[in-house]
Motif scaffolding. Structure first.
Motif, PDB file in Angstrom:
ATOM      1  N   LEU A 197       0.548  -1.192  -0.150  1.00 50.07           N
ATOM      2  CA  LEU A 197       0.032  -0.099   0.031  1.00 50.07           C
ATOM      3  C   LEU A 197       0.946   1.149  -0.192  1.00 50.07           C
ATOM      4  O   LEU A 197       2.160   1.353   0.576  1.00 50.07           O
ATOM      5  N   VAL A 198       0.435   2.382  -0.799  1.00 48.83           N
ATOM      6  CA  VAL A 198       0.821   3.668  -0.724  1.00 48.83           C
ATOM      7  C   VAL A 198      -0.378   4.460  -0.110  1.00 48.83           C
ATOM      8  O   VAL A 198      -1.204   4.531  -0.830  1.00 48.83           O
ATOM      9  N   ILE A 206       1.570   8.958   4.089  1.00 47.13           N
ATOM     10  CA  ILE A 206       1.270   8.495   5.354  1.00 47.13           C
ATOM     11  C   ILE A 206       1.743   7.036   5.590  1.00 47.13           C
ATOM     12  O   ILE A 206       2.408   6.872   6.545  1.00 47.13           O
ATOM     13  N   ALA A 207       1.904   6.482   4.605  1.00 45.09           N
ATOM     14  CA  ALA A 207       2.505   5.032   4.874  1.00 45.09           C
ATOM     15  C   ALA A 207       2.758   4.404   3.349  1.00 45.09           C
ATOM     16  O   ALA A 207       2.231   4.549   2.386  1.00 45.09           O
ATOM     17  N   ALA A 208       3.797   3.722   3.448  1.00 45.11           N
ATOM     18  CA  ALA A 208       4.050   3.208   2.242  1.00 45.11           C
ATOM     19  C   ALA A 208       4.809   1.544   2.770  1.00 45.11           C
ATOM     20  O   ALA A 208       5.939   1.564   3.251  1.00 45.11           O
ATOM     21  N   LEU A 211       0.105  -4.341   3.128  1.00 44.76           N
ATOM     22  CA  LEU A 211      -1.102  -4.250   3.780  1.00 44.76           C
ATOM     23  C   LEU A 211      -1.420  -4.801   5.082  1.00 44.76           C
ATOM     24  O   LEU A 211      -1.845  -4.094   5.757  1.00 44.76           O
ATOM     25  N   THR A 212      -0.531  -5.853   5.519  1.00 44.00           N
ATOM     26  CA  THR A 212      -0.561  -6.563   6.880  1.00 44.00           C
ATOM     27  C   THR A 212       0.157  -5.531   7.823  1.00 44.00           C
ATOM     28  O   THR A 212      -0.594  -5.232   8.827  1.00 44.00           O
ATOM     29  N   GLU A 213       1.164  -4.951   7.276  1.00 39.14           N
ATOM     30  CA  GLU A 213       1.683  -3.918   8.146  1.00 39.14           C
ATOM     31  C   GLU A 213       0.844  -2.968   8.602  1.00 39.14           C
ATOM     32  O   GLU A 213       0.787  -2.241   9.756  1.00 39.14           O
ATOM     33  N   PHE A 214       0.319  -2.315   7.435  1.00 41.13           N
ATOM     34  CA  PHE A 214      -0.666  -1.005   7.461  1.00 41.13           C
ATOM     35  C   PHE A 214      -1.782  -1.335   8.530  1.00 41.13           C
ATOM     36  O   PHE A 214      -2.177  -0.506   9.211  1.00 41.13           O
ATOM     37  N   ALA A 215      -2.285  -2.479   7.969  1.00 42.41           N
ATOM     38  CA  ALA A 215      -3.478  -2.794   9.212  1.00 42.41           C
ATOM     39  C   ALA A 215      -3.324  -2.978  10.629  1.00 42.41           C
ATOM     40  O   ALA A 215      -3.949  -2.790  11.298  1.00 42.41           O
ATOM     41  N   SER A 282      -9.583  -4.068  10.681  1.00 42.23           N
ATOM     42  CA  SER A 282      -9.655  -4.387   9.512  1.00 42.23           C
ATOM     43  C   SER A 282      -8.867  -3.192   8.720  1.00 42.23           C
ATOM     44  O   SER A 282      -8.439  -2.249   9.117  1.00 42.23           O
ATOM     45  N   LEU A 283      -8.455  -3.392   7.284  1.00 42.56           N
ATOM     46  CA  LEU A 283      -7.909  -2.468   6.485  1.00 42.56           C
ATOM     47  C   LEU A 283      -8.665  -1.241   6.543  1.00 42.56           C
ATOM     48  O   LEU A 283      -8.168   0.100   6.780  1.00 42.56           O
ATOM     49  N   GLU A 284      -9.938  -1.218   6.372  1.00 43.04           N
ATOM     50  CA  GLU A 284     -10.956  -0.029   6.454  1.00 43.04           C
ATOM     51  C   GLU A 284     -10.761   0.616   7.828  1.00 43.04           C
ATOM     52  O   GLU A 284     -10.671   1.829   7.895  1.00 43.04           O
ATOM     53  N   GLU A 285     -10.764  -0.023   9.001  1.00 40.76           N
ATOM     54  CA  GLU A 285     -10.736   0.453  10.236  1.00 40.76           C
ATOM     55  C   GLU A 285      -9.519   1.305  10.521  1.00 40.76           C
ATOM     56  O   GLU A 285      -9.355   2.237  10.849  1.00 40.76           O
ATOM     57  N   ALA A 286      -8.371   0.594  10.010  1.00 40.52           N
ATOM     58  CA  ALA A 286      -7.031   0.989   9.965  1.00 40.52           C
ATOM     59  C   ALA A 286      -7.110   2.496   9.151  1.00 40.52           C
ATOM     60  O   ALA A 286      -6.440   3.406   9.635  1.00 40.52           O
ATOM     61  N   PHE A 287      -7.387   2.306   8.076  1.00 36.66           N
ATOM     62  CA  PHE A 287      -7.383   3.513   7.133  1.00 36.66           C
ATOM     63  C   PHE A 287      -8.160   4.742   7.706  1.00 36.66           C
ATOM     64  O   PHE A 287      -7.762   5.968   7.734  1.00 36.66           O
TER      65      PHE A 287
END
Length: 303
Positions: A197-198, A206-208, A211-215, A282-287
């Protein structure tokens, strides 16, 4: 490979992109995420030489896009599915692109077949649904068999079958060693599609990362609980100050109290537990959590 280095774009007093740096590597599907107005489309347009940066650089395999000969053989892109002459047929549209990029005519039939438009190839694009125009845009991106592919909101207008097909297509293209960069606002789909993800907000990084690390950067945790005595447990959790959402006659999702404390409360009140599972964001919650301060448009509470 795509390399963005200190990329900035200003329109008068408005800064759309500010000092943005990231790399998109081949062999992976990289999702490009950000709230509305974050600068995603502006960044993609600068990648393709359609907008000139105020400062900074962007390159594809070490060169600016404008220096690449016969661009569709190097980079395939879908930025706007509606940006097509509506009076042309799908075949005529792709033939024109093929001629301008030295691509064999046979390739037009191949990509139309691949995206599922072979049977409507001679229909005017103006009669196409949004989903069909998205498929045509993807066909145009694939036309030159390029090593780098950019897609801006490619899932808009697609039905569930189309979404599943696109997801499989992106994975296949990445598995072939291509660079696949996908902008989308559909977090649930990115969760099943992207490897990396970017994430940007207000034009800044914000992040690069994966996906797992971001979530896992999201701090919100919930606990899924299942018990035959849901009424007693919910009452005990409410008294503890937990937030509880019931699910059917024997389940609930709990936030504000961890699994260990839920187990202690269950023992105290003689409640048998059939399931006790901690779930990460979830990804959405983290986002939503990590971009909350970067959202340009936020809805207020109804009054």
């Amino acid at each position: 490979m795509i390399e963005v280095n200190e990329l900035t774009k200003r329109y008068g007093r408005v800064t759309a992109v500010n000092g943005l740096s990231f790399t998109v590597s081949p062999g992976l599907v990289t999702g490009f995420l950000g709230p509305n107005g974050a600068g995603k489309t502006t960044t993609l347009r600068m990648l393709l030489g359609l907008n000139t940066p105020t400062s900074g650089t962007v390159s594809i395999d070490g060169r600016p896009f404008r220096e690449l000969p016969r661009g569709l053989r190097q980079v395939g892109a879908l930025l706007d599915a509606g940006d097509v002459h509506r009076g042309r047929s799908a075949t005529a549209h792709l033939h024109a692109l093929a001629r301008g990029n030295g691509i064999p005519r046979r390739r037009v039939a191949e990509v139309l077949e691949e995206v599922g438009l072979a049977e409507v190839a001679r229909r005017r694009v103006g009669t196409f649904s949004l989903g069909m125009r998205q498929r045509l845009g993807i066909a145009a991106a694939l036309l030159g068999d390029p090593p780098v592919l950019l897609f801006d909101e490619p899932l808009n207008g697609l039905d569930p079958e189309g979404v599943k097909w696109v997801r499989g297509l992106f994975h296949r293209l990445a598995a072939e060693g291509r660079t696949v960069f996908v902008s989308s606002h559909l977090m649930s789909e990115m969760e099943h599609t992207a490897d990396q993800l970017v994430v940007i907000g207000r034009g800044e990084l914000i992040a690069a990362e994966s996906l797992t690390e971001f979530a896992t950067r999201g701090t919100r945790r919930s606990v899924s609980v299942r018990t035959p005595d849901i009424t007693t447990l919910v009452a005990a959790l409410a008294a503890e100050g937990a937030s509880v959402t019931t699910e059917g006659d024997d389940g609930c999702t709990v936030t504000g109290v961890d699994a260990r404390r839920i187990g202690e409360l269950a023992r105290r009140h003689d409640v048998a537990l059939e399931e006790l599972v901690t779930r990460r964001s979830s990804l959405e919650e983290a986002f939503m959590e990590l971009t909350a301060d970067s959202a340009q448009y936020q809805a207020g509470e109804s009054r």
